[in-house]
Design a protein around this motif. Structure first.
Motif, PDB file in Angstrom:
ATOM      1  N   LEU A  79      16.751  89.278  42.126  1.00  0.00           N
ATOM      2  CA  LEU A  79      15.378  88.900  41.816  1.00  0.00           C
ATOM      3  C   LEU A  79      14.347  89.670  42.634  1.00  0.00           C
ATOM      4  CD1 LEU A  79      15.611  85.059  41.226  1.00  0.00           C
ATOM      5  CD2 LEU A  79      15.555  86.911  39.567  1.00  0.00           C
ATOM      6  N   GLN A  80      14.739  90.278  43.740  1.00  0.00           N
ATOM      7  CA  GLN A  80      13.786  91.074  44.524  1.00  0.00           C
ATOM      8  C   GLN A  80      13.639  92.490  43.983  1.00  0.00           C
ATOM      9  OE1 GLN A  80      14.856  90.849  48.702  1.00  0.00           O
ATOM     10  NE2 GLN A  80      13.348  89.230  48.954  1.00  0.00           N
ATOM     11  N   THR A  81      14.739  93.060  43.504  1.00  0.00           N
ATOM     12  CA  THR A  81      14.729  94.473  43.116  1.00  0.00           C
ATOM     13  C   THR A  81      14.915  94.714  41.626  1.00  0.00           C
ATOM     14  OG1 THR A  81      17.122  94.725  43.383  1.00  0.00           O
ATOM     15  CG2 THR A  81      15.740  95.067  45.358  1.00  0.00           C
ATOM     16  N   GLY A  82      15.471  93.746  40.897  1.00  0.00           N
ATOM     17  CA  GLY A  82      15.792  93.933  39.487  1.00  0.00           C
ATOM     18  C   GLY A  82      17.129  94.606  39.252  1.00  0.00           C
ATOM     19  N   GLU A  83      17.838  94.951  40.333  1.00  0.00           N
ATOM     20  CA  GLU A  83      19.118  95.651  40.202  1.00  0.00           C
ATOM     21  C   GLU A  83      20.161  94.781  39.514  1.00  0.00           C
ATOM     22  OE1 GLU A  83      22.637  97.732  42.877  1.00  0.00           O
ATOM     23  OE2 GLU A  83      20.969  96.751  43.899  1.00  0.00           O
ATOM     24  N   CYS A  84      20.862  95.360  38.547  1.00  0.00           N
ATOM     25  CA  CYS A  84      21.999  94.701  37.914  1.00  0.00           C
ATOM     26  C   CYS A  84      23.214  94.988  38.783  1.00  0.00           C
ATOM     27  CB  CYS A  84      22.207  95.232  36.502  1.00  0.00           C
ATOM     28  SG  CYS A  84      23.632  94.497  35.671  1.00  0.00           S
ATOM     29  N   LEU A  85      23.819  93.944  39.339  1.00  0.00           N
ATOM     30  CA  LEU A  85      24.902  94.132  40.306  1.00  0.00           C
ATOM     31  C   LEU A  85      26.176  94.667  39.668  1.00  0.00           C
ATOM     32  CD1 LEU A  85      24.399  90.991  42.578  1.00  0.00           C
ATOM     33  CD2 LEU A  85      23.276  93.218  42.651  1.00  0.00           C
ATOM     34  N   GLU A  86      26.441  94.318  38.423  1.00  0.00           N
ATOM     35  CA  GLU A  86      27.665  94.781  37.765  1.00  0.00           C
ATOM     36  C   GLU A  86      27.510  96.174  37.166  1.00  0.00           C
ATOM     37  OE1 GLU A  86      27.768  90.486  38.145  1.00  0.00           O
ATOM     38  OE2 GLU A  86      26.272  91.765  37.212  1.00  0.00           O
ATOM     39  N   ALA A  87      26.305  96.517  36.740  1.00  0.00           N
ATOM     40  CA  ALA A  87      26.069  97.803  36.065  1.00  0.00           C
ATOM     41  C   ALA A  87      24.672  98.293  36.447  1.00  0.00           C
ATOM     42  CB  ALA A  87      26.200  97.639  34.549  1.00  0.00           C
ATOM     43  N   PRO A  88      24.541  98.988  37.585  1.00  0.00           N
ATOM     44  CA  PRO A  88      23.216  99.410  38.059  1.00  0.00           C
ATOM     45  C   PRO A  88      22.388 100.176  37.023  1.00  0.00           C
ATOM     46  CG  PRO A  88      24.857  99.772  39.758  1.00  0.00           C
ATOM     47  CD  PRO A  88      25.606  99.365  38.511  1.00  0.00           C
ATOM     48  N   GLU A  89      23.030 100.850  36.094  1.00  0.00           N
ATOM     49  CA  GLU A  89      22.285 101.577  35.061  1.00  0.00           C
ATOM     50  C   GLU A  89      21.567 100.618  34.094  1.00  0.00           C
ATOM     51  OE1 GLU A  89      26.400 100.893  33.412  1.00  0.00           O
ATOM     52  OE2 GLU A  89      25.612 101.509  35.348  1.00  0.00           O
ATOM     53  N   GLN A  90      21.893  99.334  34.144  1.00  0.00           N
ATOM     54  CA  GLN A  90      21.235  98.333  33.307  1.00  0.00           C
ATOM     55  C   GLN A  90      20.223  97.501  34.102  1.00  0.00           C
ATOM     56  OE1 GLN A  90      24.190  96.052  31.215  1.00  0.00           O
ATOM     57  NE2 GLN A  90      25.000  97.855  30.191  1.00  0.00           N
ATOM     58  N   SER A  91      19.780  98.008  35.230  1.00  0.00           N
ATOM     59  CA  SER A  91      18.805  97.294  36.052  1.00  0.00           C
ATOM     60  C   SER A  91      17.479  97.157  35.305  1.00  0.00           C
ATOM     61  CB  SER A  91      18.582  98.045  37.367  1.00  0.00           C
ATOM     62  OG  SER A  91      19.780  98.059  38.118  1.00  0.00           O
ATOM     63  N   VAL A  92      16.690  96.165  35.718  1.00  0.00           N
ATOM     64  CA  VAL A  92      15.370  95.918  35.142  1.00  0.00           C
ATOM     65  C   VAL A  92      14.310  96.113  36.227  1.00  0.00           C
ATOM     66  CG1 VAL A  92      16.261  94.321  33.399  1.00  0.00           C
ATOM     67  CG2 VAL A  92      15.501  93.433  35.610  1.00  0.00           C
ATOM     68  N   ARG A  93      13.058  96.149  35.828  1.00  0.00           N
ATOM     69  CA  ARG A  93      11.980  96.311  36.796  1.00  0.00           C
ATOM     70  C   ARG A  93      11.644  94.978  37.453  1.00  0.00           C
ATOM     71  NH1 ARG A  93       7.465  99.451  33.472  1.00  0.00           N
ATOM     72  NH2 ARG A  93       6.173  98.470  35.040  1.00  0.00           N
ATOM     73  N   ALA A  94      11.339  95.029  38.747  1.00  0.00           N
ATOM     74  CA  ALA A  94      10.824  93.866  39.474  1.00  0.00           C
ATOM     75  C   ALA A  94       9.312  94.023  39.563  1.00  0.00           C
ATOM     76  CB  ALA A  94      11.448  93.798  40.861  1.00  0.00           C
ATOM     77  N   HIS A  95       8.600  92.909  39.590  1.00  0.00           N
ATOM     78  CA  HIS A  95       7.146  92.926  39.573  1.00  0.00           C
ATOM     79  C   HIS A  95       6.585  92.109  40.735  1.00  0.00           C
ATOM     80  CE1 HIS A  95       7.548  94.770  35.657  1.00  0.00           C
ATOM     81  NE2 HIS A  95       8.356  93.782  35.320  1.00  0.00           N
ATOM     82  N   ALA A  96       5.357  92.406  41.104  1.00  0.00           N
ATOM     83  CA  ALA A  96       4.691  91.718  42.212  1.00  0.00           C
ATOM     84  C   ALA A  96       4.226  90.333  41.764  1.00  0.00           C
ATOM     85  CB  ALA A  96       3.507  92.534  42.686  1.00  0.00           C
ATOM     86  N   VAL A  97       4.367  89.363  42.668  1.00  0.00           N
ATOM     87  CA  VAL A  97       3.935  87.988  42.398  1.00  0.00           C
ATOM     88  C   VAL A  97       3.059  87.511  43.548  1.00  0.00           C
ATOM     89  CG1 VAL A  97       4.677  85.622  41.932  1.00  0.00           C
ATOM     90  CG2 VAL A  97       6.115  87.519  41.208  1.00  0.00           C
ATOM     91  N   GLN A  98       1.994  86.811  43.212  1.00  0.00           N
ATOM     92  CA  GLN A  98       1.133  86.162  44.198  1.00  0.00           C
ATOM     93  C   GLN A  98       0.896  84.732  43.755  1.00  0.00           C
ATOM     94  OE1 GLN A  98      -2.652  88.114  44.460  1.00  0.00           O
ATOM     95  NE2 GLN A  98      -1.854  89.854  45.628  1.00  0.00           N
ATOM     96  N   VAL A  99       0.622  83.871  44.735  1.00  0.00           N
ATOM     97  CA  VAL A  99       0.179  82.519  44.436  1.00  0.00           C
ATOM     98  C   VAL A  99      -1.207  82.364  45.042  1.00  0.00           C
ATOM     99  CG1 VAL A  99       0.609  80.064  44.781  1.00  0.00           C
ATOM    100  CG2 VAL A  99       2.527  81.612  44.381  1.00  0.00           C
ATOM    101  N   GLN A 100      -2.162  81.991  44.212  1.00  0.00           N
ATOM    102  CA  GLN A 100      -3.540  81.781  44.664  1.00  0.00           C
ATOM    103  C   GLN A 100      -4.063  80.489  44.061  1.00  0.00           C
ATOM    104  OE1 GLN A 100      -5.840  85.179  43.472  1.00  0.00           O
ATOM    105  NE2 GLN A 100      -4.998  86.489  45.067  1.00  0.00           N
ATOM    106  N   ASP A 101      -4.552  79.618  44.912  1.00  0.00           N
ATOM    107  CA  ASP A 101      -5.155  78.359  44.454  1.00  0.00           C
ATOM    108  C   ASP A 101      -4.230  77.596  43.509  1.00  0.00           C
ATOM    109  OD1 ASP A 101      -7.503  78.934  45.911  1.00  0.00           O
ATOM    110  OD2 ASP A 101      -8.258  80.151  44.246  1.00  0.00           O
TER     111      ASP A 101
END
Length: 109
Positions: A79-101
């Motif tokens: 969940l931090q990097t989007g890396e697929c542990l079984e098949a790194p070539e199938q990794s997804v993008r991770a995105h920035a998250v903020q909590v405000q108010d």
């Protein structure tokens, strides 16, 4: 270039250790709440099937990594990097998250 954060929902609308799906600038994103106060966002599209389902996966740990298991093929995505542990070539993008108010916001990376 500054990141553009998009409001997704209130913090209370994501139960601890679950995810929700959102559309951010036309991209399917899965937003996860880990415990009470940690949030992560990755692409919601399972790269193996093309289905928008990662937000429905089971959240857990593999060693020190917090992951979600795809509900279709059970691949694990960090969940931090989007890396697929079984098949790194199938990794997804991770995105920035903020909590405000008390609102969860996501910016695409």
């Amino acid at each position: 270039m500054s990141q553009r954060f998009t409001p997704i929902c209130s913090v209370d609308q994501i139960l601890p250790n679950t995810g929700v799906a959102a559309l951010v600038e036309g991209r399917h994103v899965a937003v996860f709440r880990i415990g009470n106060d940690r949030f992560h966002a990755i692409d919601n599209i399972d790269p193996r099937s093309g289905a928008s389902v990662l937000s429905r996966g089971l959240v857990g740990n593999l060693g020190e990594r917090v992951v979600v298991a795809s509900p279709l093929y059970k691949n694990h995505f960090d969940l931090q990097t989007g890396e697929c542990l079984e098949a790194p070539e199938q990794s997804v993008r991770a995105h920035a998250v903020q909590v405000q108010d008390g609102r969860v916001l996501v910016a695409l990376n």
